[in-house]
Motif scaffolding. Sequence first.
Motif, short mmCIF file in Angstrom:
data_model
loop_
_atom_site.label_atom_id
_atom_site.label_comp_id
_atom_site.label_asym_id
_atom_site.label_seq_id
_atom_site.Cartn_x
_atom_site.Cartn_y
_atom_site.Cartn_z
N THR A 189 2.70 -2.74 -10.71
CA THR A 189 3.81 -1.77 -8.85
C THR A 189 2.59 -1.81 -7.93
OG1 THR A 189 3.31 0.01 -10.99
CG2 THR A 189 3.23 1.14 -7.89
N VAL A 190 1.59 -2.33 -7.63
CA VAL A 190 0.65 -2.96 -7.07
C VAL A 190 1.42 -4.33 -5.93
CG1 VAL A 190 -1.92 -3.93 -6.08
CG2 VAL A 190 -1.82 -2.15 -7.16
N VAL A 191 1.41 -5.22 -6.86
CA VAL A 191 2.91 -6.03 -6.03
C VAL A 191 4.28 -5.73 -5.94
CG1 VAL A 191 3.70 -8.41 -6.63
CG2 VAL A 191 1.72 -7.67 -7.75
N GLU A 192 4.55 -5.00 -6.16
CA GLU A 192 5.67 -4.34 -4.89
C GLU A 192 5.55 -4.16 -4.47
OE1 GLU A 192 9.68 -2.11 -6.84
OE2 GLU A 192 8.01 -2.25 -8.02
N ILE A 193 4.89 -2.91 -4.20
CA ILE A 193 4.35 -2.09 -2.70
C ILE A 193 4.11 -3.23 -1.79
CG2 ILE A 193 2.40 -1.16 -1.95
CD1 ILE A 193 2.41 0.53 -4.78
N VAL A 194 2.90 -4.39 -1.75
CA VAL A 194 3.32 -5.96 -1.52
C VAL A 194 4.47 -6.17 -1.21
CG1 VAL A 194 2.15 -8.01 -1.37
CG2 VAL A 194 0.42 -5.79 -2.52
N LEU A 195 5.06 -6.37 -1.72
CA LEU A 195 6.12 -6.59 -1.57
C LEU A 195 6.99 -6.22 -0.52
CD1 LEU A 195 7.51 -9.10 -4.84
CD2 LEU A 195 6.23 -9.73 -2.50
N LEU A 196 7.41 -4.92 -0.75
CA LEU A 196 7.64 -4.05 -0.09
C LEU A 196 7.09 -3.81 1.26
CD1 LEU A 196 9.00 -1.15 -2.69
CD2 LEU A 196 10.59 -3.18 -1.82
N LEU A 197 6.05 -3.49 1.77
CA LEU A 197 5.66 -3.49 3.12
C LEU A 197 6.24 -5.01 3.52
CD1 LEU A 197 1.90 -2.33 1.95
CD2 LEU A 197 3.64 -0.75 3.12
N MET A 198 5.65 -6.10 2.83
CA MET A 198 6.27 -7.70 3.94
C MET A 198 7.32 -7.43 3.88
SD MET A 198 4.03 -10.02 0.70
CE MET A 198 5.47 -11.24 1.85
N GLY A 199 8.71 -6.59 3.25
CA GLY A 199 9.46 -7.03 3.55
C GLY A 199 10.43 -5.65 4.31
N GLY A 200 9.34 -4.96 5.50
CA GLY A 200 9.59 -4.70 6.07
C GLY A 200 9.56 -2.68 6.32
N MET A 201 8.82 -2.29 4.95
CA MET A 201 9.63 -0.73 4.87
C MET A 201 7.68 -0.31 5.31
SD MET A 201 10.58 0.23 0.51
CE MET A 201 12.49 0.24 0.62
N SER A 202 7.78 0.81 5.86
CA SER A 202 6.73 2.15 5.64
C SER A 202 6.13 1.85 4.16
CB SER A 202 7.21 3.30 6.14
OG SER A 202 8.18 3.70 5.10
N ALA A 203 4.61 2.02 4.48
CA ALA A 203 4.03 2.65 3.61
C ALA A 203 4.68 3.68 1.88
CB ALA A 203 2.74 2.51 3.79
N PHE A 204 4.99 4.47 3.18
CA PHE A 204 5.37 5.44 2.18
C PHE A 204 6.74 5.18 1.47
CE2 PHE A 204 7.81 9.36 1.38
CZ PHE A 204 7.10 10.28 0.95
N ASP A 205 7.59 4.75 1.94
CA ASP A 205 8.86 4.08 1.14
C ASP A 205 8.48 3.56 0.45
OD1 ASP A 205 10.49 6.26 2.67
OD2 ASP A 205 11.40 5.09 4.12
N ALA A 206 7.52 1.72 0.35
CA ALA A 206 7.34 1.37 -0.39
C ALA A 206 6.59 1.99 -2.11
CB ALA A 206 6.33 0.61 -0.15
N CYS A 207 6.09 2.90 -1.99
CA CYS A 207 4.75 3.85 -2.66
C CYS A 207 5.89 4.23 -3.40
CB CYS A 207 3.95 4.80 -2.07
SG CYS A 207 2.74 4.02 -1.99
N ILE A 208 7.64 5.02 -3.08
CA ILE A 208 8.18 6.29 -3.65
C ILE A 208 8.82 4.92 -4.36
CG2 ILE A 208 9.82 7.15 -3.15
CD1 ILE A 208 7.47 8.37 -3.16
#
Length: 213
Positions: A189-208
């Motif tokens: 889960t953490v790895v995916e959140i980090v990758l989504l953040l690197m892709g330009g998502m906000s922290a909230f959207d990355a978690c969701i």
Amino acid sequence: MNRRMICNILGKILLVEAALLALPLLVAMAYGEAAKPFLIPMAALVLCGIPLSLIPARSKALYARDGLAIVAMAWILMSLFGALPFYLSHSMPSFIDSFFETVSGFTTTGASILKNVELLSQGMLFWRSFTHWVGGMGVLVFVMAILPTTDGHEMHILRAEVPGPVVGKLVSRLGDTAKILYGIYLLMTVVEIVLLLMGGMSAFDACINAFGT
């Protein structure tokens, strides 16, 4: 049937759910939203969970029908209490709709009565997605990972919770197996959140999105 042990475990499960509600509560407060829809269910869970968890059990032994009873009642109770934030915040038209949405989350069904879930407040959207994450590995597996329960008799709970004819363990103690599985789950889960953040998502959207995945 070991009724005292069943009540004891159900009480612990309710207290775990109260703790789980703390995370969406913090999100709601961070976005300046009302805390009441989360505080009331948390208080109700604590008031119900503490007396049940303090019931002394003469024996900690659990068997197949005890496991089935715990899983069935745990799903119902967690879904009933988990529906309260949706209902109290008027995010859903009725309590039945709120209950449906919560069951859909904990079972990771993904079905929704909402045509556009993004219309939910940030706190409610986080709670809805968080139920998917908790249910992804199994609600009772999550409980076994963080709470000591029945001295080796948890297998009956796991058999009733996990789909499929065969249930196995990675190590000798089932609680340790649950910890290992949830450690992997959390890391992914953490790895995916980090990758989504690197892709330009906000922290909230990355978690969701990570919770939903």
